[in-house]
Design a protein around this motif. Structure first.
Motif, PDB file in Angstrom:
ATOM      1  N   VAL A 210     -42.421 -43.056  44.193  1.00 18.93           N
ATOM      2  CA  VAL A 210     -42.133 -43.640  42.892  1.00 18.93           C
ATOM      3  C   VAL A 210     -43.434 -43.607  42.002  1.00 18.93           C
ATOM      4  O   VAL A 210     -43.160 -43.755  40.703  1.00 18.93           O
ATOM      5  CB  VAL A 210     -41.727 -44.976  43.074  1.00 18.93           C
ATOM      6  N   TYR A 211     -44.693 -43.721  42.480  1.00 18.63           N
ATOM      7  CA  TYR A 211     -45.757 -43.698  41.667  1.00 18.63           C
ATOM      8  C   TYR A 211     -45.852 -42.661  40.476  1.00 18.63           C
ATOM      9  O   TYR A 211     -46.290 -42.859  39.627  1.00 18.63           O
ATOM     10  CB  TYR A 211     -47.084 -43.678  42.577  1.00 18.63           C
ATOM     11  N   PRO A 212     -45.668 -41.377  40.998  1.00 14.80           N
ATOM     12  CA  PRO A 212     -45.846 -40.333  39.926  1.00 14.80           C
ATOM     13  C   PRO A 212     -44.789 -40.604  38.599  1.00 14.80           C
ATOM     14  O   PRO A 212     -45.027 -40.092  37.513  1.00 14.80           O
ATOM     15  CB  PRO A 212     -45.310 -39.100  40.641  1.00 14.80           C
ATOM     16  N   PHE A 213     -43.749 -41.092  38.879  1.00 11.95           N
ATOM     17  CA  PHE A 213     -42.704 -41.609  37.888  1.00 11.95           C
ATOM     18  C   PHE A 213     -43.265 -42.747  36.950  1.00 11.95           C
ATOM     19  O   PHE A 213     -42.686 -42.735  35.718  1.00 11.95           O
ATOM     20  CB  PHE A 213     -41.120 -41.940  38.423  1.00 11.95           C
ATOM     21  N   LEU A 214     -44.311 -43.391  37.353  1.00 11.75           N
ATOM     22  CA  LEU A 214     -44.692 -44.520  36.645  1.00 11.75           C
ATOM     23  C   LEU A 214     -46.114 -44.312  36.136  1.00 11.75           C
ATOM     24  O   LEU A 214     -46.623 -45.433  35.277  1.00 11.75           O
ATOM     25  CB  LEU A 214     -44.573 -45.738  37.512  1.00 11.75           C
ATOM     26  N   MET A 262     -45.365 -50.756  36.373  1.00  8.21           N
ATOM     27  CA  MET A 262     -46.264 -49.875  36.112  1.00  8.21           C
ATOM     28  C   MET A 262     -47.524 -50.312  36.411  1.00  8.21           C
ATOM     29  O   MET A 262     -48.591 -49.718  36.878  1.00  8.21           O
ATOM     30  CB  MET A 262     -46.130 -49.296  35.084  1.00  8.21           C
ATOM     31  N   ARG A 263     -47.824 -51.544  35.937  1.00  8.21           N
ATOM     32  CA  ARG A 263     -49.187 -52.331  36.358  1.00  8.21           C
ATOM     33  C   ARG A 263     -49.479 -52.405  37.542  1.00  8.21           C
ATOM     34  O   ARG A 263     -50.594 -52.050  38.285  1.00  8.21           O
ATOM     35  CB  ARG A 263     -49.147 -53.436  35.518  1.00  8.21           C
ATOM     36  N   GLY A 264     -48.347 -52.964  38.545  1.00  5.99           N
ATOM     37  CA  GLY A 264     -48.316 -53.443  39.724  1.00  5.99           C
ATOM     38  C   GLY A 264     -48.509 -51.873  40.494  1.00  5.99           C
ATOM     39  O   GLY A 264     -49.322 -52.042  41.745  1.00  5.99           O
ATOM     40  N   SER A 265     -47.899 -50.864  40.279  1.00 12.54           N
ATOM     41  CA  SER A 265     -48.025 -49.630  41.139  1.00 12.54           C
ATOM     42  C   SER A 265     -49.417 -49.125  40.887  1.00 12.54           C
ATOM     43  O   SER A 265     -49.871 -48.560  41.821  1.00 12.54           O
ATOM     44  CB  SER A 265     -47.089 -48.547  40.614  1.00 12.54           C
TER      45      SER A 265
END
Length: 499
Positions: A210-214, A262-265
């Motif tokens: 999921v990180y690349p999406f965010l 997004m901040r959390g990721s």
């Protein structure tokens, strides 16, 4: 056999039991709940066929019927069986003019990105299942946080994003795919393997998916907004299977949750990079924030932030002051600095009213159809479902096919006839003449609407009036025995950022 007097619908029939319904999604839900032990593809769980219901105007239970043979039927009966269902096929017409596109869609272009799915209700339903991941109650590997309500609501957005992108990556029945890079596909393969192995504690595999999406990615280009996964997901998530889009007030909470995620990721990515060396955490986190959250760069965070500012303005926008005024004796009406003498205007309106009345009588072959709607019939003005109209409620009191039935009762006035094989053959000459007269009637009614109470709309705005919801909401309502014509779009809409 079909029951006379009850409307015949083109419905969905369960292949394993007598269950019948009007919506494909309802049939799929029924099959999942009642036939859990059967492994059948969604498109093979039903057949199509005629259905009826005793409940009107709110049909809550349908039953299967068989259509009567057409050999003994009139041209009107054949028309109702073969042609009338096509008029309510759930198709969404693409906008014919930029005026029909709402400010929300003008900004997001979601309707352009999903244009290939909007024409068919089945296609919309199939695509929308992409953002309807497995039920949390199933306690499968996709389960979200269950103890804290706030975490659960925020986690549900991330859960939906991860599930829908993974489903599309593995192959979705709608055929839709997200723009995944090779690195994203590799991360998806790793997560899929972990889930298949029931390794639900592999948080790093989930994060790498999921990180690349965010976060910032070198793949998406500013010249193509649809190269960014989050853009595509937002379009699908806020498209309703009925054909309308989510309202600004419903979209802003999702955007706010995405920014939080997004901040959390980004914070989690910093922890993952430094491992146990917490002394490097601040420096690593600062570098990631500059990369992912810094204003002015082409990142998911900035894209969501821009949408949030614009859509929040839509949600909070207030209407402007009226620009009409009237003289004390009500003989003159002014719009800004222009004044209209009502005496001269009334004479012209009376002449147009008489001409419109004569055309209506000619089109109806002299017949008079009474329309007696009770004052208790109140429109649900808040209903934004595509195709909805208060006409659905009026069917209990008025026959919507009275005119076509009357026209087809005489061979000389019927717009069509039956050939030897009982198929409809249209009288094109008659139909063309009917449409020309109808066009003149529409022009007269467009002018006559000025006699109704309230501020009349500009002609460009009036041409966009709808009695049923389209991509924009309808403009004609009924409430407590009164008709309401609402101007939803004005010339200054672009500047006001709202209807």
């Amino acid at each position: 056999m079909a029951i006379s007097g009850l409307k015949i619908y083109d419905g969905y029939l369960c292949i394993k039991c007598p269950y019948a319904c009007l919506q494909r999604a309802s049939l799929l839900t029924h099959f999942t709940n009642q036939h859990k032990d059967l492994s059948v593809l969604p498109k093979e769980r039903y057949t199509r066929g005629p259905i009826q219901t005793f409940f009107n105007p709110i049909p809550i239970r349908y039953f299967r019927v068989e259509l009567p043979a057409l050999a003994t039927k009139s041209v009107f009966d054949v028309f109702m069986l073969e042609e009338e269902p096509k008029l309510n096929a759930g198709l969404i017409q693409p906008p014919q003019h930029a005026r029909e596109v709402t400010p929300l869609l003008t900004c997001t272009h979601w309707h352009i990105h999903l244009e290939g799915f909007l024409a068919s209700r089945n296609a919309r339903e199939e695509l929308h299942t992409l953002v309807q991941p497995p039920n949390i109650s199933d306690a499968k590997p996709w389960a979200a946080h269950k103890s804290d309500d706030t975490l659960k609501e925020y986690g549900r957005v991330l859960y939906n994003l991860a599930s829908s992108t993974m489903t599309a990556y593995q192959g979705h029945e709608s055929g839709y795919t997200f723009p995944l890079t090779r690195e994203m596909q590799s991360a998806g393969s790793n997560l899929s393997n972990a889930l298949n192995a029931s390794n639900t504690d592999d948080l790093n595999a989930y994060h790498r998916w999921v990180y690349p999406f965010l976060s910032h990615d070198s793949g998406p280009k500013e010249s193509n907004k649809w190269s960014m996964v989050i853009e595509c997901w937002l379009a699908i998530y806020h498209m309703n299977p009925e054909g309308h889009w989510a309202s600004p007030t419903d979209i802003t909470p999702v955007l706010a949750k995405l920014k939080y995620i997004m901040r959390g990721s980004t914070l989690f990515e910093a922890y993952r990079i430094v491992g146990g060396n917490l002394e490097q955490l601040h420096q690593t986190l600062e570098a990631l924030c500059l990369q992912n959250l810094s204003p002015g760069s082409f990142t998911p965070f900035n894209t969501v932030s821009e949408y949030q500012r614009f859509i929040s303005a839509l949600a909070l926008n207030q209407p402007g002051a009226p620009s009409c005024s009237m003289s004390a004796d009500a003989s003159k009406v002014s719009y800004k600095d222009k004044t209209l003498d009502l005496t001269t205007w009334k004479m012209g309106m009376r002449g147009m009213y008489k001409e419109a009345h004569d055309i209506i009588s000619e089109l109806c072959l002299g017949a008079s159809f009474s329309v007696d709607l009770p004052a208790s019939l109140v429109d649900d003005m808040s209903n934004t479902v595509y195709g909805y109209s208060w006409l659905e409620l009026a069917k209990e009191f008025v026959d919507p096919n009275a005119l076509i039935h009357h026209l087809m009762s005489s061979p000389d006035s019927s717009p069509c006839m039956l050939d030897a094989s009982q198929k409809i053959v249209w009288n094109h000459q008659y139909t063309r003449a009917f449409l020309i007269k109808s066009a003149r009637l529409v022009n007269l009614l467009a002018m006559l609407h000025h006699i109704v109470p309230g501020q009349p709309s500009r002609i460009a705005e009036l041409c966009d009036f709808k009695i049923r919801n389209g991509m924009r909401g309808r403009n004609i309502f009924i409430s407590h025995g009164e008709d309401w014509l609402i101007t939803r779009r004005v010339k200054s809409e672009t500047l006001m950022n709202g209807e």
